[in-house]
Design a protein around this motif. Structure first.
Motif, PDB file in Angstrom:
ATOM      1  N   PHE A 121     176.018  44.824  45.961  1.00  0.00           N
ATOM      2  CA  PHE A 121     176.885  44.327  47.027  1.00  0.00           C
ATOM      3  C   PHE A 121     177.199  45.416  48.049  1.00  0.00           C
ATOM      4  CE2 PHE A 121     181.107  43.181  48.740  1.00  0.00           C
ATOM      5  CZ  PHE A 121     180.746  41.992  49.332  1.00  0.00           C
ATOM      6  N   TYR A 122     177.469  46.601  47.561  1.00  0.00           N
ATOM      7  CA  TYR A 122     177.748  47.737  48.453  1.00  0.00           C
ATOM      8  C   TYR A 122     176.543  48.025  49.346  1.00  0.00           C
ATOM      9  CZ  TYR A 122     179.520  52.325  49.810  1.00  0.00           C
ATOM     10  OH  TYR A 122     179.974  53.406  50.521  1.00  0.00           O
ATOM     11  N   MET A 123     175.372  48.042  48.731  1.00  0.00           N
ATOM     12  CA  MET A 123     174.145  48.315  49.483  1.00  0.00           C
ATOM     13  C   MET A 123     173.908  47.244  50.545  1.00  0.00           C
ATOM     14  SD  MET A 123     173.055  51.065  48.436  1.00  0.00           S
ATOM     15  CE  MET A 123     173.032  52.223  47.110  1.00  0.00           C
ATOM     16  N   LYS A 124     174.154  46.012  50.177  1.00  0.00           N
ATOM     17  CA  LYS A 124     173.959  44.897  51.107  1.00  0.00           C
ATOM     18  C   LYS A 124     174.898  45.048  52.311  1.00  0.00           C
ATOM     19  CE  LYS A 124     172.803  40.504  52.166  1.00  0.00           C
ATOM     20  NZ  LYS A 124     173.480  40.465  53.459  1.00  0.00           N
ATOM     21  N   GLN A 125     176.174  45.387  52.025  1.00  0.00           N
ATOM     22  CA  GLN A 125     177.146  45.583  53.101  1.00  0.00           C
ATOM     23  C   GLN A 125     176.687  46.705  54.030  1.00  0.00           C
ATOM     24  OE1 GLN A 125     179.124  42.871  52.786  1.00  0.00           O
ATOM     25  NE2 GLN A 125     181.036  44.007  52.876  1.00  0.00           N
ATOM     26  N   TYR A 126     176.225  47.780  53.406  1.00  0.00           N
ATOM     27  CA  TYR A 126     175.828  48.942  54.196  1.00  0.00           C
ATOM     28  C   TYR A 126     174.612  48.635  55.053  1.00  0.00           C
ATOM     29  CZ  TYR A 126     175.148  53.842  55.329  1.00  0.00           C
ATOM     30  OH  TYR A 126     175.025  55.027  55.989  1.00  0.00           O
ATOM     31  N   MET A 127     173.646  47.901  54.480  1.00  0.00           N
ATOM     32  CA  MET A 127     172.439  47.541  55.228  1.00  0.00           C
ATOM     33  C   MET A 127     172.773  46.712  56.454  1.00  0.00           C
ATOM     34  SD  MET A 127     169.435  46.515  52.635  1.00  0.00           S
ATOM     35  CE  MET A 127     168.815  47.773  51.534  1.00  0.00           C
ATOM     36  N   GLU A 128     173.732  45.797  56.300  1.00  0.00           N
ATOM     37  CA  GLU A 128     174.088  44.939  57.426  1.00  0.00           C
ATOM     38  C   GLU A 128     174.545  45.758  58.614  1.00  0.00           C
ATOM     39  OE1 GLU A 128     176.833  42.008  55.954  1.00  0.00           O
ATOM     40  OE2 GLU A 128     175.176  40.995  54.921  1.00  0.00           O
ATOM     41  N   SER A 129     175.196  46.912  58.326  1.00  0.00           N
ATOM     42  CA  SER A 129     175.712  47.692  59.452  1.00  0.00           C
ATOM     43  C   SER A 129     174.729  48.752  59.945  1.00  0.00           C
ATOM     44  CB  SER A 129     177.041  48.350  59.059  1.00  0.00           C
ATOM     45  OG  SER A 129     176.815  49.248  58.004  1.00  0.00           O
ATOM     46  N   THR A 130     173.700  49.098  59.145  1.00  0.00           N
ATOM     47  CA  THR A 130     172.870  50.236  59.563  1.00  0.00           C
ATOM     48  C   THR A 130     171.374  49.977  59.641  1.00  0.00           C
ATOM     49  OG1 THR A 130     172.821  50.937  57.287  1.00  0.00           O
ATOM     50  CG2 THR A 130     174.373  52.081  58.730  1.00  0.00           C
ATOM     51  N   LEU A 131     170.909  48.852  59.121  1.00  0.00           N
ATOM     52  CA  LEU A 131     169.459  48.671  59.063  1.00  0.00           C
ATOM     53  C   LEU A 131     169.014  47.508  59.950  1.00  0.00           C
ATOM     54  CD1 LEU A 131     166.940  49.808  57.561  1.00  0.00           C
ATOM     55  CD2 LEU A 131     167.211  47.897  55.989  1.00  0.00           C
ATOM     56  N   PRO A 132     168.577  47.812  61.187  1.00  0.00           N
ATOM     57  CA  PRO A 132     168.142  46.731  62.071  1.00  0.00           C
ATOM     58  C   PRO A 132     166.781  46.188  61.628  1.00  0.00           C
ATOM     59  CG  PRO A 132     167.863  48.859  63.138  1.00  0.00           C
ATOM     60  CD  PRO A 132     168.482  49.127  61.811  1.00  0.00           C
ATOM     61  N   LEU A 133     166.640  44.858  61.684  1.00  0.00           N
ATOM     62  CA  LEU A 133     165.387  44.239  61.253  1.00  0.00           C
ATOM     63  C   LEU A 133     164.227  44.638  62.167  1.00  0.00           C
ATOM     64  CD1 LEU A 133     166.636  40.717  60.164  1.00  0.00           C
ATOM     65  CD2 LEU A 133     165.990  42.643  58.726  1.00  0.00           C
ATOM     66  N   SER A 134     164.545  44.992  63.429  1.00  0.00           N
ATOM     67  CA  SER A 134     163.486  45.364  64.364  1.00  0.00           C
ATOM     68  C   SER A 134     162.732  46.606  63.882  1.00  0.00           C
ATOM     69  CB  SER A 134     164.086  45.630  65.744  1.00  0.00           C
ATOM     70  OG  SER A 134     165.079  46.618  65.647  1.00  0.00           O
ATOM     71  N   LEU A 135     163.450  47.466  63.167  1.00  0.00           N
ATOM     72  CA  LEU A 135     162.836  48.683  62.642  1.00  0.00           C
ATOM     73  C   LEU A 135     161.753  48.343  61.615  1.00  0.00           C
ATOM     74  CD1 LEU A 135     163.496  51.817  62.886  1.00  0.00           C
ATOM     75  CD2 LEU A 135     164.494  51.547  60.630  1.00  0.00           C
ATOM     76  N   ILE A 136     162.059  47.379  60.765  1.00  0.00           N
ATOM     77  CA  ILE A 136     161.099  46.938  59.749  1.00  0.00           C
ATOM     78  C   ILE A 136     159.898  46.288  60.443  1.00  0.00           C
ATOM     79  CG2 ILE A 136     160.809  45.420  57.759  1.00  0.00           C
ATOM     80  CD1 ILE A 136     163.990  45.660  57.584  1.00  0.00           C
ATOM     81  N   GLU A 137     160.199  45.501  61.475  1.00  0.00           N
ATOM     82  CA  GLU A 137     159.155  44.852  62.276  1.00  0.00           C
ATOM     83  C   GLU A 137     158.211  45.909  62.856  1.00  0.00           C
ATOM     84  OE1 GLU A 137     157.589  41.504  62.745  1.00  0.00           O
ATOM     85  OE2 GLU A 137     159.699  41.420  62.150  1.00  0.00           O
ATOM     86  N   ALA A 138     158.811  46.971  63.380  1.00  0.00           N
ATOM     87  CA  ALA A 138     158.008  48.038  63.987  1.00  0.00           C
ATOM     88  C   ALA A 138     157.107  48.704  62.952  1.00  0.00           C
ATOM     89  CB  ALA A 138     158.932  49.085  64.610  1.00  0.00           C
ATOM     90  N   ALA A 139     157.640  48.901  61.753  1.00  0.00           N
ATOM     91  CA  ALA A 139     156.843  49.516  60.686  1.00  0.00           C
ATOM     92  C   ALA A 139     155.656  48.633  60.328  1.00  0.00           C
ATOM     93  CB  ALA A 139     157.712  49.759  59.457  1.00  0.00           C
ATOM     94  N   ARG A 140     155.880  47.305  60.365  1.00  0.00           N
ATOM     95  CA  ARG A 140     154.804  46.365  60.053  1.00  0.00           C
ATOM     96  C   ARG A 140     153.696  46.467  61.082  1.00  0.00           C
ATOM     97  NH1 ARG A 140     158.717  41.416  58.643  1.00  0.00           N
ATOM     98  NH2 ARG A 140     159.177  42.119  56.536  1.00  0.00           N
ATOM     99  N   ILE A 141     154.106  46.557  62.342  1.00  0.00           N
ATOM    100  CA  ILE A 141     153.108  46.643  63.414  1.00  0.00           C
ATOM    101  C   ILE A 141     152.273  47.909  63.237  1.00  0.00           C
ATOM    102  CG2 ILE A 141     152.841  46.981  65.911  1.00  0.00           C
ATOM    103  CD1 ILE A 141     155.376  45.072  66.099  1.00  0.00           C
ATOM    104  N   ASP A 142     152.921  48.984  62.782  1.00  0.00           N
ATOM    105  CA  ASP A 142     152.187  50.224  62.525  1.00  0.00           C
ATOM    106  C   ASP A 142     151.324  50.144  61.275  1.00  0.00           C
ATOM    107  OD1 ASP A 142     153.253  51.295  64.742  1.00  0.00           O
ATOM    108  OD2 ASP A 142     154.798  52.474  63.728  1.00  0.00           O
ATOM    109  N   GLY A 143     151.339  49.012  60.597  1.00  0.00           N
ATOM    110  CA  GLY A 143     150.441  48.811  59.472  1.00  0.00           C
ATOM    111  C   GLY A 143     150.981  49.271  58.132  1.00  0.00           C
ATOM    112  N   SER A 144     152.300  49.551  58.070  1.00  0.00           N
ATOM    113  CA  SER A 144     152.872  49.955  56.788  1.00  0.00           C
ATOM    114  C   SER A 144     153.050  48.719  55.912  1.00  0.00           C
ATOM    115  CB  SER A 144     154.222  50.624  57.045  1.00  0.00           C
ATOM    116  OG  SER A 144     154.957  50.727  55.868  1.00  0.00           O
TER     117      SER A 144
END
Lengths: 302, 285
Positions: free
Chosen positions: B161-184
């Motif tokens: 639950f703590y991790m989920k709360q923290y992710m909501e405030s610090t981990l933008p989904l666009s960043l993950i999208e960008a990593a996908r485009i780079d082929g990760s």
């Protein structure tokens, strides 16, 4: 179009990443829970070295648990200890949190004080309890200090007095948890819109009035959270009284809590009764949280 | 003017009053640790002759006596460390992974699984202890072993639950999208992009998981039976049930100090993060 297809194929990773959690949960928590419930319907215990059961006996374990009377005593003990711990704890925590978050007081060194009051929360409860047992024992330092100061003429046997033993248990728990509660309440108070306090002060409210008429009502959700978690924690009270009384719940079983009772059944391999007691604790936990949630719902009508 | 002056006075008086109470509370919190420290340095004879506030010189002697005694103190320390550190690794890594699954992906069962994990947060471990003990007895590699204690922590709803709360405030989904485009691939994205970003939350939860498992007594006492497997809290309980008055009190205090002070030292270094971490976890609706 391409994007949707992509995200669908990515989304299967949601399930893949959930596999470890779900596997561990099912093996180590869910199956044990079902097994506990299952065991509660069987007669299964040891008499000396002879195993009795397991025989299916329906709800008989529950019946004998309730009719025996011990359950009532231990529930009462547990609740008394919780109230003795929670009431001073919430008063102290509300006071400290109000001071820490009161901008007009301008207290210095709040970080130091917060650090200190949170410290006992991290201490091993069993070691802390052992420490209190030695400190408050008949020939321990507390008695010797009290005698040196002339307050007592001969050592007071703390652990043969119900009130003293209960007070010590409640005191230890209070010490261990008031810092945590203070920090939670402070976070709640910081979240209150500062202009409300200013408005109240402009209207001539004293700090006591501000506290009771502005802060407290707005804190209700977080107070509720604190109370629920404290109550659920209180029902699980074990380490401190177990070590302090060496598992006996002395004097006169007056400090025997529900989990100590469960622990005794588990050690004597009385699995039927242990199962029934666990299921009842599970149900009590659920009902208590529901009652508090409901009660707060009713309060909203005010 | 008059009014303002009395009001100023009252703030001053209130401040003084709060300082007095705060200092008293501080003394109340630290007194026990001070007494513990003093008594751990005194010999049994000195301890029997009454209490003083001045430390003595027998700390090492008490420690040597304790080690020479019947309690397997060093193996207790080793076991406590192994279990607590393993729990930190497993619990924090897999809780972050679980939080990531819920945070970053849209799948059908998500609507069901997220509230489900929040609901099981309320189940006390004691309630399932009977089934847990039966499971441990039934599987030979779990018997008298730290493995089940460590493996349970993979499913830690509170850490999740703590991790989920923290992710909501610090981990933008666009960043993950960008990593996908780079082929990760997804697994690599999680390990090399998400985990480093979660460092502050991981640190906080690592400390809490460590402390919780270091202090854990109820379930380990039911599982770990043999001398060389037991952890410090179990040894403390054994110390308590041993015939108390025959014991050298100096050893008792050293044993307690030995169980408490490692956590106190960790806390002194990391208190800033811990205290703010508690507050961070508290802002839940």
């Amino acid at each position: 179009m391409r994007k949707t297809k992509n995200s669908v194929s990515y989304n299967k990773w949601g399930y893949i990443f959930l596999i470890p959690f779900m596997t561990a949960f099912i093996i180590f928590q869910f199956i044990p829970l079902l097994n506990t419930i299952y065991n509660s319907f069987f007669e299964n215990y040891l008499v000396g070295l002879n195993q009795v059961g397991p025989t299916f006996i329906g709800l008989d374990n529950y019946k004998s648990l309730i009719s025996n009377g011990d359950l009532l005593i231990y529930t009462r003990n547990t609740l008394i200890l919780w109230v003795m711990c929670f009431v001073p704890q919430i008063i102290l925590s509300l006071t400290l949190a109000a001071w820490f978050s009161d901008a007009s007081l301008k207290l210095k060194g709040t970080r130091f004080f917060k650090t200190v009051i949170y410290l006992p929360n991290l201490i091993m409860a069993s070691a802390f309890s052992m420490l209190f047992f030695t400190l408050f024992s008949e020939r321990g330092p507390i008695n010797s200090i009290l005698i040196q100061l002339g307050i007592l003429s001969k050592p007071f046997v703390f652990f043969s007095s119900t009130i003293a033993t209960r007070t010590l248990i409640a005191f230890m728990n209070c010490m261990m948890w008031f810092g945590n509660t203070t920090i939670l309440l402070m976070a709640g108070m910081m979240g209150i819109d500062g202009s409300l306090f200013e408005a109240a002060q402009v209207d001539g409210a004293t700090s006591t009035q501000v506290f009771f008429k502005v802060t407290l009502p707005l804190l209700r959700p977080i107070l509720l959270y604190v109370m629920i978690t404290s109550l659920i924690g209180g029902l699980q009270l074990f380490d401190v009284p177990q070590i302090l009384t060496n598992g006996t719940g002395d004097p006169m079983r007056n400090t025997m809590t529900l989990i100590m009772f469960l622990n005794n059944h588990l050690y004597s391999k009385n699995y039927g009764m242990a199962g029934a007691l666990s299921v009842m604790l599970f149900i009590i936990t659920c009902i208590l949280s529901l009652i508090i949630f409901k009660a707060s719902g009713h309060d909203k009508r005010k | 003017m008059e009014n303002k002056k009395t009001k100023g006075m009252s703030v001053h008086a209130r401040r003084t009053f709060s300082y007095i109470i705060l200092v008293l509370v501080t003394i109340l919190c630290l007194f026990w640790f001070y007494v513990l420290f003093i008594n751990a340095t005194r010999s049994n004879g000195e301890l029997q002759s009454g209490f003083t506030f001045i430390p003595s010189t027998h700390l090492l002697e008490n420690w040597k006596n304790l080690r020479a005694g019947t309690l397997p103190i060093l193996s207790g320390l080793k076991n406590s460390l192994i279990i607590s550190c393993s729990c930190v690794l497993f619990s924090v890594y897999f809780s972050t992974m679980t939080a990531y699954a819920i945070h970053a992906y849209d799948f059908k069962l998500k609507k069901f699984i997220y509230p489900f994990i929040l609901a099981i947060m309320m189940i006390p471990t004691q309630v399932t202890a009977l089934g847990f003990v039966k499971l441990v007895d039934a599987v030979s590699i779990f018997r008298d072993s730290p493995v089940p204690l460590i493996a349970t922590t993979i499913a830690a709803p509170v850490t999740f639950f703590y991790m989920k709360q923290y992710m909501e405030s610090t981990l933008p989904l666009s960043l993950i999208e960008a990593a996908r485009i780079d082929g990760s691939n997804e697994f690599r994205t999680f390990n090399s992009i998400v985990l480093p970003l979660m460092k502050p939350a991981i640190a906080v939860q690592a400390i809490f998981t460590f402390v919780n498992n270091w202090n854990n007594y109820f379930v380990p006492a039911l599982v770990l039976k043999s001398d060389d497997k037991q952890t410090l809290p179990i040894l403390i309980a054994r110390l308590r049930s041993a015939d108390f008055l025959k014991f050298d009190m100096g050893q008792v205090y050293v044993m307690i100090a030995f169980s408490i002070f490692p956590v106190v030292i960790i806390y002194l270094f990391l208190s800033k993060y811990i205290v703010s971490g508690v507050a961070l976890g508290a802002v839940k609706e």
